[in-house]
Each structure stands twice: as structure tokens, then as C-alpha cells.
Design a protein around this motif. Structure first.
Motif, short mmCIF file in Angstrom:
data_model
loop_
_atom_site.label_atom_id
_atom_site.label_comp_id
_atom_site.label_asym_id
_atom_site.label_seq_id
_atom_site.Cartn_x
_atom_site.Cartn_y
_atom_site.Cartn_z
N GLN A 1 0.42 -1.15 -9.63
CA GLN A 1 -0.59 -2.17 -9.96
C GLN A 1 -1.72 -2.23 -8.93
N LYS A 2 -1.40 -1.93 -7.67
CA LYS A 2 -2.41 -1.97 -6.61
C LYS A 2 -2.31 -0.71 -5.76
N SER B 1 -9.64 -2.48 0.96
CA SER B 1 -8.62 -1.64 0.32
C SER B 1 -8.84 -0.16 0.57
N LEU C 1 -1.34 -10.29 -1.83
CA LEU C 1 -0.70 -9.71 -3.01
C LEU C 1 0.00 -10.80 -3.81
N THR D 1 4.07 -7.52 -7.07
CA THR D 1 3.09 -6.46 -7.29
C THR D 1 3.66 -5.13 -6.80
N VAL E 1 3.01 -1.58 -5.26
CA VAL E 1 1.96 -1.12 -4.35
C VAL E 1 2.14 0.35 -4.03
#
Length: 583
Positions: free
Chosen positions: A373-374, A436, A463, A467, A469
Motif C-alpha cells: 500500500q505504501k 517518501s 502510517l 498498512t 510497507v
């Protein structure tokens, strides 16, 4: 007339039995209590006696022993002039983030004559971890092993050892390490290096002025299997470890089982642990062998390029005691050192780390996040900061040494981030705009940019709970390429890929291992290369991430993640304990 229906108490008990199965399960987990008195102690090594900070007057400090699932309660009482905090390195701290320990991140430090009770459970972990001070350079002398045994009636996924032995590698400074880093930060130059490496606090026979009781000895019997619990507690050095004429079988790293493999060489970075099996030689055997550690280093500048040794002594007589730490050395010894690689042997490091794989069995699965997701891309490495006016600095080109993540050199706050986050009072303490990706992309492992100055700030990444990562950490050639052992608090992560040169986001992910990658809490970013990790942000709180070279942490190679609460009570950080130290 009394009703024939069951009483409310009986109904509740029946519902409990139904919910738990045919019979209620009885937990075998217990609470284990320890007391750590932080005291000054005179310690002598290599003809130098100094007063230093210790736990209970011991160097290294006492071992913590627990079983998977146990609760551990440690009361820490500070009797020294220094502020103190203790980090339980590698413990997940699920819903116990207040007990994680890094000063000014999860707690204010324990001040002189103050105390704090660290209270946490150890779910889903078994193996070897360690504890250490987490403020300035005090962890040079304040550290010890954490031994996590399997649950009662559970067995190891490898042959049961005859004996288990913690071996903790460290560094010895003739000077006060606090004075060493204070002088370096004031001058802007590199700090003085340590004077020796140590086995369980002892430098061994290869150093000048080494006394007979300065050598660690491990006495073993022929034809037995020993589990060596290896810990690298050194401040600033990755280490090679080997035993002359013996092989070792790696079975666990960072308190996670791995697919066993046999090797003549162990590579272990600061913050990393490894359980290895030593099968001693068969038959009558009265020989002794040297065990040794030496550094791995690819950067520029000074390094403690020495070798520490200890003795593996065979005891064949049934009346002899097969114990360690004998105070007298075997007589008339002619011992060969094990073969250790050159100081800059990156290929040896790569060959070792490339063999590490998770067990990935039904009992010990590798729950690698398959969808992400990230995504984050962090450059890690050295840089510089301007020299103050009217001062001469000893860093690159008259500047001060600095270090950064995405060119942000982390400025330590004056109050704990976790407390600020929990109370919703972040204003003036931290900002949530940590980048990021690098703000200014460049050829990370090529010719460095002309401007090597870093930016300073107390910035964090936020976050949402749960999540998934993916984080790629890229070494840079600014000042020098160098391996960086990055430690993430509060989580284990999966090392899904690594390589040299610049990370290629289009092609490198095609080769990621999403089946059985090794699971760790500390990973070396390859010198002049990159590493990709994945983790699930399932632990609410504020979590430090930093280089485990203490000098790089002092220079700012650190940042923090905030994981918000989830919706369920089990997904929320509880309020702070009443004795939490205040700044």
C-alpha cells in the motif's frame, strides 16, 4: 419453588468452555522479574582501569531469560550522574511501546536517582536478542543478552544442543566513550576508535598488555553439539567471526529460525544476533582452538583494525568441569587463528547474507506482505554541515561530519515523541512531512554532488494501522560508500531483495524473493548498494529507525515512524505507565 434451569454462573462457565474448546486452555506463560541497578564500577582491561556505567556492577550486564509468551518486568534504578534508558533490542513491544526505551523517542531518560519499570510480553519470538542503553554512547558498557526459550513442551526445529552459550561481541575503549563522542561532535571530525574488540567483555591474548584473565574460554566436550548465541553489541563495527578448524551451522538470526546452513564464517553487524550450532570433534581430544572476530569496513577513515580472540578448549576427562570463563589459560599453547577475510571483503559478506532464508513452514511461516500500500525510497549515508563561525572543524573540507536519511539529518527533540503523539501535542516537537523519496534525485553511487550539506529537522512518517510497507534503502557515495546496519524498532521485516549500484524500480523488483526471505530487525544496507524490505505496520506507536553504527546515529542517520491506532482495543496503544520519566 426453585427453577430447574442452570444458574448464571454455570451458564457463564459453560460458555467459556465452549468458546475455548472442549477444555479451557491453561497458559504456561509466567511473569519474570528483574532489577537493574545502574551503578559506576571500576573495570580493568589491557592495563587500563576506568570507572564506567554498568548494570548491577557487571560488564557485560546480566542476562534476561524468558520463554516465548512470558511477561518480563524490569525495574531500572539510576544511581549514576548520567541519564539512562534501556532498549530491549528486537522485542516487538506489541501494545507496550512505552517500554521500547530509546531516549526522547518513546520515553524521556531516567534521571539520576530516578527509576522506571519496563513491562512487556514476548509473543511469537524465540531465539537470541539483547538489551542495551539507548542514549548517547552509554551502550558501549551497558548491554547484555536476552535469551528467549521456546514455549514449555515445544522443541527447537534442529537437534537439541548439549549446552547453550551466549557470546556477546563488544568494543573496549581505554577512554570514556562519552568523552570520545563529545569531542568528535564538538570538533566535527571522526571520533577516536576503540582499542579492542571483546568476547563477553574480554579482549583476549592478541592485544598488548592482555592479562591472563582478559581471555574468554569456552570449555567443551568431544562429540557434543553446542548452541552459540552470538550477539554483536559493538558500537561501530560489523564483524567477521570464525573458529579455527571448525564449521558452524546457522539456525536462527534476530530471534527468527532460518533454513539451516553450514559455514566457516559468520558475518554479524551491530544490532544483529545469530544462533549457530557447533558440533565438536569426535573421540578423545585435548586440543584448544582460537575463536576470533575482526572488522568489516569499506569506508574511509580510521577503524579499529584489530583481531580479538577467545579459546575453545576441549575437556576429555569426565571429572573436568566443562565450563566457560576459566581464569587461567591452558599452558604451552600454540594456537592458529581461524582464517578471516580482508577488512573490505564485501564479497564474503554478500555470500553469507545471500544464504539466509526463512524456514517458511506451516509452523513457522514467512508472512511476507504480497501487496503493498505504501512504497518508500530512502537514501542513507554521510554528508556534512557548515562549520560554525569562529570555529575550526575537522570534517570534510573544514566542515562537520553529518549523516542523513533522504538528506534529512534527524534533530533529537527535547521531549519524547511518543508522549507528544499520544497527547496530540506535536506542535513544535515534530512535523509529519518526512519525504517518501529523495527531494533531489542524483546518481546515488556515482560521482557525488558538489553540495554535500544535509538539512536538519525532526520529521516523521505517519502510517495508518495495518498498512503494508515496502522500503528500499539506498547507500550513497557522498563522502564514502559504506555498509549501514539499519535497525527498525517495533517490527520484524522481510529482506526481499538487495543489490549493488543504484536501485532500478523497473527491473529489480522482478527478482524479489516473496516466498522465503529472511526475517530480521537489523539489516546491513550494502556498501554502494541497496536493500528492499517489507513489513506490516500492525504495531501502534512511535518507532525509531536508525543506523546501528553509533557514530552515524550521533551524526543524524535516524528517523521515526508513527503508526496510528486501529479500530479495535487490541489495536490501540494504551495510556502511559504512571512512572514514565518526564523530561
Amino acid at each position: 419453588m426453585r427453577s430447574s434451569s442452570a444458574s448464571p454462573v454455570v451458564v457463564v462457565l459453560a460458555m467459556m468452555v465452549f468458546a475455548l474448546g472442549t477444555f479451557p486452555r491453561i497458559s504456561t506463560a509466567i511473569t519474570r522479574h528483574y532489577k537493574f541497578n545502574i551503578v559506576m564500577k571500576n573495570v580493568t582491561r589491557l592495563c587500563h582501569t576506568k570507572s564506567m556505567v554498568t548494570v548491577n556492577g557487571k560488564f557485560p550486564g546480566p542476562r534476561i531469560v524468558a520463554r516465548e509468551g512470558d511477561r518480563v518486568v524490569i525495574k531500572v534504578v539510576n544511581h549514576v550522574p548520567n541519564n539512562i534508558s534501556i532498549h530491549w533490542h528486537g522485542i516487538r513491544q506489541l501494545q507496550s511501546g512505552w517500554a521500547d526505551g530509546p531516549a526522547y523517542i518513546t520515553q524521556c531518560p531516567i534521571q539520576t536517582n530516578g527509576s522506571f519499570v519496563y513491562n512487556f510480553t514476548i509473543p511469537g519470538q524465540r531465539g537470541t536478542l539483547f538489551w542495551h542503553a539507548h542514549i548517547s554512547w552509554i551502550r558501549a558498557t551497558v548491554y547484555g543478552p536476552i535469551i528467549i526459550l521456546p514455549k514449555r513442551n515445544a522443541s527447537y526445529p534442529f537437534p537439541k544442543p548439549h549446552k547453550e552459550v551466549p557470546i556477546i561481541f563488544g568494543e573496549w575503549f581505554n577512554a570514556d566513550p562519552e568523552a570520545v563522542i563529545a569531542q568528535a561532535l564538538q570538533s566535527g571530525g571522526p571520533p577516536n576508535v576503540s582499542d579492542a574488540y571483546t568476547f563477553n567483555g574480554l579482549p583476549g591474548p592478541l592485544y598488548n598488555c592482555s592479562a591472563p584473565n582478559d581471555t574468554y574460554q569456552l570449555k567443551v566436550r568431544p562429540g557434543k553439539t553446542y548452541l552459540l548465541r552470538l550477539i554483536n553489541a559493538a558500537l561501530n563495527d560489523e564483524l567477521f567471526f570464525a573458529i579455527a578448524n571448525h564449521s558452524l551451522t546457522v539456525v536462527d538470526v534476530d530471534a527468527v529460525y532460518v533454513k539451516p546452513f553450514t559455514t566457516d564464517l559468520i558475518v554479524i553487524a551491530p544490532g544483529q544476533t545469530s544462533n549457530v550450532l557447533l558440533n565438536t570433534k569426535q573421540g578423545p581430544h585435548n586440543s584448544s582452538y582460537l575463536m576470533a572476530v575482526s572488522p568489516y569496513f569499506t569506508g574511509q577513515g580510521a577503524i579499529d583494525n584489530t583481531t580479538a580472540a577467545a579459546i575453545l578448549e576441549y575437556i576429555s576427562s569426565p571429572t573436568s568441569s566443562a565450563s566457560s570463563n576459566s581464569s587461567s589459560l591452558p599452558k604451552n599453547l600454540t594456537l592458529l587463528l581461524p582464517s578471516l577475510p580482508a577488512i573490505n571483503a564485501t564479497s564474503a559478506v554478500t555470500n553469507f547474507t545471500g544464504r539466509l532464508r526463512s524456514l517458511a513452514t506451516p509452523q513457522f511461516p514467512a508472512n511476507v506482505p504480497q501487496t503493498i500500500q505504501k512504497r518508500f525510497f530512502f537514501t542513507v549515508g554521510l554528508g556534512s554541515s557548515p562549520c560554525p563561525k569562529n570555529q575550526t572543524c575537522q570534517g570534510p573540507n573544514g566542515t562537520k561530519f553529518a549523516a542523513s536519511v533522504n538528506n534529512i539529518s534527524f534533530a533529537m527533540p527535547s521531549t519524547a515523541l511518543l508522549q507528544s503523539h499520544f497527547l496530540g501535542k506535536s506542535n513544535g516537537i515534530y512535523t509529519t512531512d518526512f519525504p517518501s523519496n529523495p527531494l533531489v534525485p542524483f546518481n546515488y553511487t556515482g560521482t557525488p554532488p558538489n553540495n554535500t550539506f544535509v538539512m536538519n529537522g525532526t520529521k516523521v512518517v505517519v502510517l495508518q494501522y495495518n498498512t503494508s510497507v515496502e522500503l528500499v534503502m539506498q547507500d550513497t557515495s557522498i563522502i564514502t560508500t559504506e555498509s549501514h546496519p539499519l535497525h527498525l524498532h517495533g517490527f520484524n521485516f522481510f529482506v526481499v531483495g538487495q543489490g549493488f549500484g543504484n536501485f532500478d524500480p523497473n527491473n529489480d523488483p522482478k527478482n524479489f524473493n516473496l516466498v522465503d526471505p529472511v526475517e530480521r530487525n537489523t539489516i546491513g544496507v550494502p556498501s554502494g548498494g541497496w536493500v528492499a524490505i517489507r513489513f506490516l505496520a500492525d504495531n501502534p506507536g512511535v518507532w525509531f529507525m536508525h543506523c546501528h553504527f553509533e557514530v552515524h546515529t550521533s551524526w543524524g542517520l535516524k528517523m521515526a515512524w508513527i503508526v496510528r491506532d486501529g479500530k479495535l482495543p487490541s489495536q490501540k496503544l494504551p495510556p502511559p505507565p504512571s512512572d514514565l520519566p518526564q523530561c
